[in-house]
Scaffold this active site. Structure first.
Site, PDB file in Angstrom:
ATOM      1  CB  CYS A 168      54.945  24.438  81.278  1.00 58.45           C
ATOM      2  SG  CYS A 168      56.327  23.126  81.949  1.00 58.45           S
TER       3      CYS A 168
ATOM      4  N   GLY B 121      46.975  48.835  81.501  1.00 60.69           N
ATOM      5  CA  GLY B 121      47.883  49.069  82.681  1.00 60.69           C
ATOM      6  C   GLY B 121      49.143  48.874  82.537  1.00 60.69           C
ATOM      7  CB  THR B 122      50.923  46.955  79.891  1.00 60.46           C
ATOM      8  OG1 THR B 122      50.902  45.858  80.327  1.00 60.46           O
ATOM      9  CG2 THR B 122      52.298  47.154  79.184  1.00 60.46           C
TER      10      THR B 122
ATOM     11  CB  ALA C 149      38.694  49.317  82.311  1.00 63.66           C
TER      12      ALA C 149
ATOM     13  CB  THR D 186      42.116  60.108  68.308  1.00 65.17           C
ATOM     14  OG1 THR D 186      42.499  60.869  67.551  1.00 65.17           O
ATOM     15  CG2 THR D 186      40.706  60.154  68.590  1.00 65.17           C
TER      16      THR D 186
END
Lengths: 132, 395
Positions: free
Chosen positions: B325, B71-72, B200, B237
């Site tokens: 944190c 997604g990034t 996914a 690929t």
């Protein structure tokens, strides 16, 4: 590999000396909730020794473990000995802290030192008052 | 001890059917989909079938789907690729203040490359007002990117209304649908967006594979130079087994979406209702109703999220937190701060993301385990001590 050492997990899940002392001889606070961690240490002094040490901590697992470890290391020590506890010695006793947590969560020694300093200041002032 | 996984936003488990579908491509069918021989044919056919499955999930056409590694990556390709392709037209992009870092930091990179970036604020529920998007549009705006839903607070954005604004001004609209694609219905044709990112592992597929859908006709500059895989828009690929898994997960998500949503919302509503009933001084974060079906998020006052997460973990409950944190950068959540919460309250962030394997008994276990955990940390907290003393003093 877990993020925290077994020793940290032990002190986090079973923290020693949690609480407040009524009429403490010294109180020291370090950190603030905005940066993440905040610790308050309470001490009772007898014959120049830390007869009792208690703490309250707002913060992450590391911060709670650090507080617990500092309280354990400090209890029974002379004030001079307790002043020698450093963030490094606390981290070593805890078998290491994650790198990014070393500075922000490792405030226990400073908070304890502040409590001792407050006690010493009061003593000095008390001594001067007595002398008058 | 019961084990309850409620961190499906970090990653959902791989469905057995998905794993089964992937297996041949980790075995005998190992060819490169770009190869012209039989070995290539098998891989290519599977990959194209998966492209169709993913396209169907979002109501898109097959040839508009680019497979990526996450997604990034999809978000990076969309923000940088769509903006760069239009820089002769203008150098201004609009994002919301609560986008995922893969969008926000891509926009920051564009700023280093000479673009200007405007951030649209959100309200206290984390929702974007389409009028704010309109107000931020300029003659040189070339791209708007607003997420479909925020993974941290669950709020679903009015992307249909935002798309109406961008269409009117002929500006491309990308939506990060990583939190929603495969979870709630989205049809790119009906909504009217121009590009959409998905991943996914958010809907029971494998990690390391995502997709970017880009409307036909929209030019995009690739991030990776190399061969002409994916119509020249993403060299390298293709990860065939993962792509096959993405396709299968998309097919299952589409087939079971209604029942999954019903089930997840029921469990979510129990947490949203009963956590604040059982624990005092808890704030629900995000929109009370218009939110992801499996998503319940809170800020628990006077204590810190990571310590809560760890004590729950010792009781075999997996959750996440947006506290400073917990983040590796040790910074308060930009999402909670943008919603107007104080740093102190934001520190108590805790987030339950429910999955299709969770049950009512899991919720019982959480609801019975959480109050003593919170109580224990509050007994340790100087902030809570201060609060109780002050309220006693007030009486």
């Amino acid at each position: 590999m877990p993020v925290y050492s077994e020793k940290v997990m032990d002190h986090f899940t079973n923290p020693r000396n949690v609480g407040e002392i009524e009429n403490p001889d010294g109180v020291g606070e370090e950190g603030n909730p905005i940066c993440g961690d905040m610790m308050t240490f309470y001490i009772k002094v007898k014959d120049n020794r830390l007869e009792d040490v208690k703490f309250k901590t707002f913060g992450c697992g590391a911060a709670i473990a650090v507080s617990s470890m500092v309280s354990e290391m400090a209890k029974g020590k002379t004030l001079e000995e307790a002043m020698k506890i450093t963030p490094k010695s606390v981290a070593d006793e805890l078998e290491g802290l994650p790198k990014n947590k070393f500075h922000c969560s490792n405030l226990g020694a400073q908070a304890l030192h502040k409590a001792i300093q407050e006690y010493l200041k009061k003593q000095k002032k008390g001594g001067e008052d007595n002398g008058k | 001890m019961r084990e309850v996984y409620l961190d499906n936003t970090a990653s959902a488990p791989l469905l057995p059917e998905v794993r089964e579908a992937m297996m041949p491509y980790l075995g005998d069918i190992f060819g490169n989909p770009s190869s012209l021989h039989n070995w290539g044919d098998g891989a290519r056919e599977a990959m194209e079938a998966a492209r169709g499955q993913v396209a169907q999930l979002i109501g898109a056409s097959t040839d508009e789907m680019i497979f990526t590694g996450s997604g990034t990556e999809s978000n990076n390709l969309a923000i940088k690729g769509l903006a760069l392709a239009q820089q002769n037209k203008g150098k201004h992009v609009v994002v919301s203040a609560i986008e995922h870092f893969s969008v926000l930091h891509s926009a920051r990179t564009l700023a280093k490359w000479g673009f200007e970036v405007s951030e649209v604020p959100v309200d206290k529920y984390g929702a974007v007002d389409p009028d704010d998007v309109r107000r931020n549009l300029r003659d040189d705006t070339v791209l708007v990117s607003i997420m479909h839903a925020n993974g941290e607070v669950g709020t679903i954005q009015p992307i249909g209304e935002i798309a109406a604004v961008t269409r009117e001004r002929k500006v491309l609209f990308h939506t990060d649908a990583v939190a929603t694609a495969g979870t709630i219905p989205i049809n790119v044709t009906e909504v009217g967006v121009d590009a959409l990112s998905l991943a996914a592992n958010q809907f029971y597929g494998p990690k390391g594979v995502g997709a970017l859908w880009v409307r036909k006709g929209a030019r995009i500059i690739p991030l990776l130079d190399g061969g002409i895989q994916e119509e020249g828009r993403r060299a390298g690929t293709e990860n065939v087994p993962a792509i096959v898994g993405l396709g299968k997960a998309a097919e299952l998500a589409k087939a079971h979406m209604t029942e999954r949503m019903k089930r997840l919302s029921g469990l979510r509503d129990r947490l949203l209702r009963e956590v604040p009933e059982r624990i005092e001084h808890v704030v629900v974060t995000g929109h009370p109703r218009n939110r992801l079906p499996g998503h319940a998020s809170f800020c628990v006052e006077f204590i810190e999220g990571e310590s809560m997460l760890m004590l729950l973990s010792s009781k075999r409950i997996a959750v996440s937190s947006g506290s400073a944190c917990t983040s590796r950068a040790l910074k308060a959540s930009h999402v909670l701060i943008a919603m107007g919460l104080s740093h102190e309250i934001a520190q108590g962030s805790i987030l339950f993301t429910i999955g299709i394997d969770n049950t009512d008994q899991d919720m019982d276990y959480v609801l019975e385990t959480m109050p003593p955990v919170v109580d224990r940390l509050r007994q340790m907290s100087p902030l809570y001590a201060r609060f109780t003393k002050a309220s006693k003093g007030g009486n």
